[in-house]
Design a protein around this motif. Structure first.
Motif, mmCIF file in Angstrom:
data_model
loop_
_atom_site.group_PDB
_atom_site.id
_atom_site.type_symbol
_atom_site.label_atom_id
_atom_site.label_comp_id
_atom_site.label_asym_id
_atom_site.label_seq_id
_atom_site.Cartn_x
_atom_site.Cartn_y
_atom_site.Cartn_z
ATOM 1 N N GLY A 163 0.849 -1.337 0.061
ATOM 2 C CA GLY A 163 0.178 -0.219 -0.132
ATOM 3 C C GLY A 163 0.776 1.300 -0.032
ATOM 4 O O GLY A 163 0.283 2.305 0.204
ATOM 5 N N ARG A 164 2.220 1.137 -0.480
ATOM 6 C CA ARG A 164 3.150 2.393 -0.378
ATOM 7 C C ARG A 164 2.860 2.986 -1.929
ATOM 8 O O ARG A 164 3.399 2.516 -2.904
ATOM 9 N N ARG A 165 2.461 4.088 -1.999
ATOM 10 C CA ARG A 165 1.954 4.719 -3.044
ATOM 11 C C ARG A 165 3.471 5.240 -3.874
ATOM 12 O O ARG A 165 3.548 5.207 -4.888
ATOM 13 N N GLU A 166 4.396 5.500 -3.169
ATOM 14 C CA GLU A 166 5.675 5.893 -3.746
ATOM 15 C C GLU A 166 6.472 4.812 -4.274
ATOM 16 O O GLU A 166 7.044 5.029 -5.451
ATOM 17 N N TRP A 167 6.082 3.495 -3.956
ATOM 18 C CA TRP A 167 6.834 2.443 -5.014
ATOM 19 C C TRP A 167 5.941 2.265 -6.103
ATOM 20 O O TRP A 167 6.463 1.984 -7.111
ATOM 21 N N VAL A 168 4.626 2.441 -6.192
ATOM 22 C CA VAL A 168 3.985 2.135 -7.247
ATOM 23 C C VAL A 168 4.448 3.382 -8.352
ATOM 24 O O VAL A 168 4.434 3.193 -9.319
ATOM 25 N N ASP A 169 4.347 4.656 -7.854
ATOM 26 C CA ASP A 169 4.912 5.471 -8.620
ATOM 27 C C ASP A 169 6.314 5.428 -9.359
ATOM 28 O O ASP A 169 6.671 5.680 -10.514
ATOM 29 N N SER A 170 7.053 4.835 -8.515
ATOM 30 C CA SER A 170 8.450 4.588 -8.815
ATOM 31 C C SER A 170 8.515 3.437 -10.123
ATOM 32 O O SER A 170 9.219 3.475 -10.948
#
Length: 81
Positions: free
Chosen positions: A30-37
């Motif tokens: 659920g960590r959005r920054e990893w999805v954005d990466s």
């Protein structure tokens, strides 16, 4: 040019693996920054593969027979278009 093209393909594979891993990790935790990466990795992948395509296309246009693909699928009498 051959070394640069090979480096682009290897780099593309590494970027793809990272993008898959980052996206899956971000989705599971659920960590959005990893999805954005992971999404940015897709953009980087598109850039690197575009560069590899341009190198291969220029090798075909110049009849650069250092590339095995050009040796197998081209000749000096092949028209450009």
């Amino acid at each position: 040019m051959l070394t640069l093209g090979r480096a682009c393909v290897i780099l593309a594979g590494l970027i793809a693996l990272y993008g898959i891993g980052a996206s899956l990790y971000g989705a599971r935790t659920g960590r959005r920054e990893w999805v954005d990466s992971g999404r940015r990795a897709v953009y980087a992948l598109a850039g690197v593969l575009t560069l590899a395509f341009v190198i291969l296309q220029s090798a075909f246009l110049r009849s650069d027979f250092h590339f095995q693909l050009v040796v197998d699928h081209s000749s000096t009498t092949t028209p450009a278009f």
